[in-house]
Design an enzyme around this catalytic site. Structure first.
Site, PDB file in Angstrom:
ATOM      1  CG  ASP A   1       5.410  -6.856   6.043  1.00 24.10           C
ATOM      2  OD1 ASP A   1       4.242  -6.388   6.019  1.00 24.10           O
ATOM      3  OD2 ASP A   1       5.687  -7.803   5.120  1.00 24.10           O
TER       4      ASP A   1
ATOM      5  CD  GLU B   1       8.118  -7.029  -1.990  1.00 28.38           C
ATOM      6  OE1 GLU B   1       8.392  -7.959  -1.145  1.00 28.38           O
ATOM      7  OE2 GLU B   1       7.169  -6.505  -1.931  1.00 28.38           O
TER       8      GLU B   1
ATOM      9  N   GLY C   1       7.103  -9.362   2.902  1.00 26.54           N
ATOM     10  CA  GLY C   1       6.329 -10.450   2.602  1.00 26.54           C
ATOM     11  C   GLY C   1       4.779 -10.337   3.009  1.00 26.54           C
TER      12      GLY C   1
ATOM     13  N   GLY D   1       2.667  -8.631   1.677  1.00 25.94           N
ATOM     14  CA  GLY D   1       1.867  -8.624   0.567  1.00 25.94           C
ATOM     15  C   GLY D   1       2.031  -9.756  -0.434  1.00 25.94           C
TER      16      GLY D   1
ATOM     17  CB  SER E   1      -0.992   0.015   1.288  1.00 28.22           C
ATOM     18  OG  SER E   1      -0.077   0.041   2.323  1.00 28.22           O
ATOM     19  CB  THR E   2       4.029   2.371   1.598  1.00 26.13           C
ATOM     20  OG1 THR E   2       3.535   1.925   2.952  1.00 26.13           O
ATOM     21  CG2 THR E   2       4.799   3.697   1.750  1.00 26.13           C
TER      22      THR E   2
ATOM     23  CG  ASP F   1       9.364  -3.178  -1.753  1.00 26.45           C
ATOM     24  OD1 ASP F   1       9.784  -4.218  -1.828  1.00 26.45           O
ATOM     25  OD2 ASP F   1       8.077  -3.141  -1.511  1.00 26.45           O
ATOM     26  N   GLY F   2       8.414  -0.947   0.219  1.00 22.66           N
ATOM     27  CA  GLY F   2       7.898  -0.912   1.723  1.00 22.66           C
ATOM     28  C   GLY F   2       8.597  -2.072   2.652  1.00 22.66           C
TER      29      GLY F   2
HETATM   30  O1  DER Z   1       4.804  -7.524   1.295  1.00 20.66           O
HETATM   31  C1  DER Z   1       5.591  -6.474   1.229  1.00 20.66           C
HETATM   32  O2  DER Z   1       6.961  -6.958   1.467  1.00 20.66           O
HETATM   33  C2  DER Z   1       5.302  -5.169   1.282  1.00 20.66           C
HETATM   34  O3  DER Z   1       6.541  -4.366   0.905  1.00 20.66           O
HETATM   35  C3  DER Z   1       5.021  -4.880   2.703  1.00 20.66           C
HETATM   36  O4  DER Z   1       6.003  -5.386   3.285  1.00 20.66           O
HETATM   37  C4  DER Z   1       4.565  -3.514   2.981  1.00 20.66           C
HETATM   38  O5  DER Z   1       3.310  -3.345   2.880  1.00 20.66           O
HETATM   39  P1  DER Z   1       2.560  -1.844   3.399  1.00 20.66           P
HETATM   40  O6  DER Z   1       3.273  -0.873   2.611  1.00 20.66           O
HETATM   41  O7  DER Z   1       1.344  -2.294   2.665  1.00 20.66           O
HETATM   42  O8  DER Z   1       2.671  -1.714   4.756  1.00 20.66           O
END
Ligand code: DER
Length: 219
Positions: A84, A103, A95, A97, A30-31, A81-82
């Protein structure tokens, strides 16, 4: 709404790390969705993007950004990338997502991983968030037993088949005090496609959205 605003702020801040005319590595979540929207609104020209999931590919195409095959790209300067969870050295759990394999593949092409996250992702020790592990289905029961031997409770993520056609285990109850060693160990277990620890491919920069504004961490 508040957390979403923090994500929006770091997504905007990440534009500073996008080199106009470059090919950009793009993660999933989502980020990252908010980052893609910010990228589209910015008008920054790109030669293309390498995506880590079908989800991000759709978002990039909808933003009018050319998506290139990772296999056709030799090197990226930046991967955004985001996460968790992220620890004080830039090691991450990823992971949530279900995109961890692609990734890590795209992160491996890049010179620099720029993590964008709200402050809730910052931890001292990785492992409160259930560790995602992409697995070949036939190995799942044995892998669940192996994690149990380490004190972890692994469960199959219901209804989840990854872009690669595999399954995900989420492992609770682990305290990952040595992310680099733990990533290397689990990665060798037969049937593991990818473990959601990004220690070898840790972030070099993290943009953290907090109430007082965006914090920039360099690792
Ligand atoms: O799946 C992932 O690795 C995503 O980057 C997740 O870790 C971050 O998701 P969010 O931005 O929706 O919190």
């Amino acid at each position: 709404a508040h957390q979403n605003e923090l994500k929006r702020q770091v997504a905007q801040a990440a534009l500073a790390y996008v080199e106009p005319g470059s090919v950009l590595g793009v993660g999933t979540g989502s980020t990252v969705d908010l980052f893609i929207a910010a990228l589209a609104a910015s008008g920054i020209p790109l030669a293309g993007a390498v995506s880590s999931s079908e989800r991000s590919t759709q978002a990039l195409r909808a933003a009018g950004i050319t998506v290139l095959e990772a296999a056709a790209v030799e090197r990226l300067s930046t991967y955004i990338d985001g996460a968790d969870e992220i620890d004080p050295k830039g090691h991450m759990i990823k992971g949530g997502g279900a995109a961890l394999t692609r990734e890590k593949i795209v992160a491996d092409l890049a010179d620099r991983f720029v993590c964008i996250a709200d402050a809730s992702k910052c931890v001292e020790v990785l492992g409160r968030f259930p560790l995602p592990v992409e697995v070949i289905p036939m190995a799942a029961p044995k892998l669940i037993r192996r994690f149990a031997e380490l004190g972890g409770q692994a469960s199959l993520r219901a209804g989840c088949v990854t872009d690669n056609g595999q399954h995900i285990l989420d492992v609770r109850g682990l305290a990952i005090t040595d992310p680099l060693a733990f990533e290397a160990e689990i990665s060798q277990w037969p049937g593991v496609v990818t473990v959601g620890i990004f220690a070898r491919h840790r972030a070099r920069v993290a943009l953290i959205g907090a109430a007082e504004g965006v914090r920039t961490l360099n690792f």
